[in-house]
Design a protein around this motif. Sequence first.
Motif, PDB file in Angstrom:
ATOM      1  N   MET A 205       0.848  -1.186   0.000  1.00 29.42           N
ATOM      2  CA  MET A 205       0.000   0.000   0.000  1.00 29.42           C
ATOM      3  C   MET A 205       0.890   1.244   0.000  1.00 29.42           C
ATOM      4  O   MET A 205       1.797   1.358   0.818  1.00 29.42           O
ATOM      5  CB  MET A 205      -0.905   0.019   1.232  1.00 29.42           C
ATOM      6  N   PRO A 206       0.631   2.188  -0.898  1.00 29.55           N
ATOM      7  CA  PRO A 206       1.421   3.423  -0.924  1.00 29.55           C
ATOM      8  C   PRO A 206       1.198   4.243   0.349  1.00 29.55           C
ATOM      9  O   PRO A 206       0.107   4.253   0.912  1.00 29.55           O
ATOM     10  CB  PRO A 206       0.866   4.177  -2.133  1.00 29.55           C
ATOM     11  N   ILE A 207       2.249   4.931   0.793  1.00 30.52           N
ATOM     12  CA  ILE A 207       2.085   5.824   1.944  1.00 30.52           C
ATOM     13  C   ILE A 207       1.586   7.202   1.496  1.00 30.52           C
ATOM     14  O   ILE A 207       1.012   7.929   2.287  1.00 30.52           O
ATOM     15  CB  ILE A 207       3.380   5.953   2.776  1.00 30.52           C
ATOM     16  N   LEU A 208       1.803   7.521   0.222  1.00 32.50           N
ATOM     17  CA  LEU A 208       1.300   8.770  -0.338  1.00 32.50           C
ATOM     18  C   LEU A 208       0.782   8.502  -1.739  1.00 32.50           C
ATOM     19  O   LEU A 208       1.491   7.927  -2.563  1.00 32.50           O
ATOM     20  CB  LEU A 208       2.410   9.834  -0.388  1.00 32.50           C
TER      21      LEU A 208
ATOM     22  N   LEU B 134       3.787   6.930  -3.775  1.00 30.66           N
ATOM     23  CA  LEU B 134       5.065   6.774  -3.090  1.00 30.66           C
ATOM     24  C   LEU B 134       4.926   5.633  -2.090  1.00 30.66           C
ATOM     25  O   LEU B 134       4.106   5.707  -1.178  1.00 30.66           O
ATOM     26  CB  LEU B 134       5.438   8.076  -2.390  1.00 30.66           C
ATOM     27  N   GLU B 135       5.701   4.596  -2.294  1.00 27.39           N
ATOM     28  CA  GLU B 135       5.689   3.443  -1.403  1.00 27.39           C
ATOM     29  C   GLU B 135       6.655   3.674  -0.242  1.00 27.39           C
ATOM     30  O   GLU B 135       7.625   4.433  -0.371  1.00 27.39           O
ATOM     31  CB  GLU B 135       6.118   2.177  -2.159  1.00 27.39           C
ATOM     32  N   GLN B 136       6.412   2.999   0.876  1.00 30.59           N
ATOM     33  CA  GLN B 136       7.321   3.112   2.009  1.00 30.59           C
ATOM     34  C   GLN B 136       8.713   2.661   1.579  1.00 30.59           C
ATOM     35  O   GLN B 136       8.864   1.650   0.899  1.00 30.59           O
ATOM     36  CB  GLN B 136       6.841   2.265   3.179  1.00 30.59           C
ATOM     37  N   GLY B 137       9.721   3.431   1.945  1.00 30.20           N
ATOM     38  CA  GLY B 137      11.095   3.123   1.593  1.00 30.20           C
ATOM     39  C   GLY B 137      11.545   3.746   0.283  1.00 30.20           C
ATOM     40  O   GLY B 137      12.737   3.771  -0.003  1.00 30.20           O
ATOM     41  N   GLN B 138      10.616   4.246  -0.511  1.00 28.82           N
ATOM     42  CA  GLN B 138      10.964   4.916  -1.758  1.00 28.82           C
ATOM     43  C   GLN B 138      11.367   6.361  -1.492  1.00 28.82           C
ATOM     44  O   GLN B 138      10.898   6.978  -0.540  1.00 28.82           O
ATOM     45  CB  GLN B 138       9.778   4.959  -2.723  1.00 28.82           C
ATOM     46  N   ALA B 139      12.206   6.882  -2.371  1.00 25.90           N
ATOM     47  CA  ALA B 139      12.567   8.297  -2.338  1.00 25.90           C
ATOM     48  C   ALA B 139      12.030   8.947  -3.607  1.00 25.90           C
ATOM     49  O   ALA B 139      11.954   8.303  -4.652  1.00 25.90           O
ATOM     50  CB  ALA B 139      14.078   8.459  -2.259  1.00 25.90           C
TER      51      ALA B 139
ATOM     52  N   THR C 154      -4.771  24.915  -1.604  1.00 25.60           N
ATOM     53  CA  THR C 154      -5.831  23.967  -1.921  1.00 25.60           C
ATOM     54  C   THR C 154      -5.821  23.698  -3.423  1.00 25.60           C
ATOM     55  O   THR C 154      -5.992  24.632  -4.209  1.00 25.60           O
ATOM     56  CB  THR C 154      -7.205  24.534  -1.508  1.00 25.60           C
ATOM     57  N   PRO C 155      -5.605  22.445  -3.820  1.00 20.12           N
ATOM     58  CA  PRO C 155      -5.654  22.128  -5.252  1.00 20.12           C
ATOM     59  C   PRO C 155      -7.050  22.392  -5.807  1.00 20.12           C
ATOM     60  O   PRO C 155      -8.044  22.364  -5.079  1.00 20.12           O
ATOM     61  CB  PRO C 155      -5.336  20.632  -5.305  1.00 20.12           C
ATOM     62  N   ASP C 156      -7.120  22.640  -7.114  1.00 20.79           N
ATOM     63  CA  ASP C 156      -8.411  22.855  -7.767  1.00 20.79           C
ATOM     64  C   ASP C 156      -9.081  21.534  -8.122  1.00 20.79           C
ATOM     65  O   ASP C 156     -10.312  21.449  -8.150  1.00 20.79           O
ATOM     66  CB  ASP C 156      -8.229  23.701  -9.029  1.00 20.79           C
ATOM     67  N   THR C 157      -8.298  20.509  -8.430  1.00 23.46           N
ATOM     68  CA  THR C 157      -8.829  19.182  -8.740  1.00 23.46           C
ATOM     69  C   THR C 157      -7.909  18.129  -8.138  1.00 23.46           C
ATOM     70  O   THR C 157      -6.766  18.412  -7.786  1.00 23.46           O
ATOM     71  CB  THR C 157      -8.920  18.931 -10.265  1.00 23.46           C
ATOM     72  N   GLY C 158      -8.417  16.906  -8.040  1.00 22.82           N
ATOM     73  CA  GLY C 158      -7.586  15.775  -7.641  1.00 22.82           C
ATOM     74  C   GLY C 158      -7.832  15.284  -6.233  1.00 22.82           C
ATOM     75  O   GLY C 158      -8.699  15.784  -5.515  1.00 22.82           O
ATOM     76  N   THR C 159      -7.036  14.267  -5.867  1.00 24.52           N
ATOM     77  CA  THR C 159      -7.116  13.666  -4.537  1.00 24.52           C
ATOM     78  C   THR C 159      -5.717  13.450  -3.982  1.00 24.52           C
ATOM     79  O   THR C 159      -4.765  13.229  -4.723  1.00 24.52           O
ATOM     80  CB  THR C 159      -7.839  12.299  -4.559  1.00 24.52           C
ATOM     81  N   ILE C 160      -5.632  13.503  -2.651  1.00 26.76           N
ATOM     82  CA  ILE C 160      -4.395  13.216  -1.930  1.00 26.76           C
ATOM     83  C   ILE C 160      -4.758  12.254  -0.806  1.00 26.76           C
ATOM     84  O   ILE C 160      -5.664  12.533  -0.008  1.00 26.76           O
ATOM     85  CB  ILE C 160      -3.755  14.486  -1.358  1.00 26.76           C
ATOM     86  N   ARG C 161      -4.061  11.121  -0.759  1.00 27.07           N
ATOM     87  CA  ARG C 161      -4.274  10.131   0.298  1.00 27.07           C
ATOM     88  C   ARG C 161      -2.956   9.865   1.010  1.00 27.07           C
ATOM     89  O   ARG C 161      -1.914   9.753   0.369  1.00 27.07           O
ATOM     90  CB  ARG C 161      -4.804   8.829  -0.283  1.00 27.07           C
ATOM     91  N   VAL C 162      -3.016   9.737   2.328  1.00 21.23           N
ATOM     92  CA  VAL C 162      -1.853   9.401   3.143  1.00 21.23           C
ATOM     93  C   VAL C 162      -2.194   8.128   3.900  1.00 21.23           C
ATOM     94  O   VAL C 162      -3.185   8.085   4.639  1.00 21.23           O
ATOM     95  CB  VAL C 162      -1.493  10.544   4.114  1.00 21.23           C
ATOM     96  N   SER C 163      -1.405   7.092   3.668  1.00 18.95           N
ATOM     97  CA  SER C 163      -1.617   5.779   4.310  1.00 18.95           C
ATOM     98  C   SER C 163      -3.055   5.292   4.146  1.00 18.95           C
ATOM     99  O   SER C 163      -3.657   4.758   5.076  1.00 18.95           O
ATOM    100  CB  SER C 163      -1.235   5.829   5.786  1.00 18.95           C
TER     101      SER C 163
END
Length: 74
Positions: free
Chosen positions: A1-4, A26-31, A54-63
């Motif tokens: 599961m991506p962390i970001l 972005l996966e855990q351990g990736q740079a 604030t972005p105009d469109t899109g999504t952001i997920r953390v963990s």
Amino acid sequence: MPILEVHHIEKHFGATRVLEDISFDLEQGQALAIIGSSGSGKTTLLRCLTALETPDTGTIRVSGDTVFDASQPR
């Protein structure tokens, strides 16, 4: 599961399109490096990721948790 997870982020300031359809996971351990010329939107992207803009469109997920979804009312 991506962390970001960043999907289809766009940001405009008036008629100026600063970010256009930015997506990455972005996966855990990736740079990840964000590179580009001056004025290309690097700082704006980071400000969107940290909720300073604030972005105009899109999504952001953390963990797996949605922290921003432009399709949802604010």
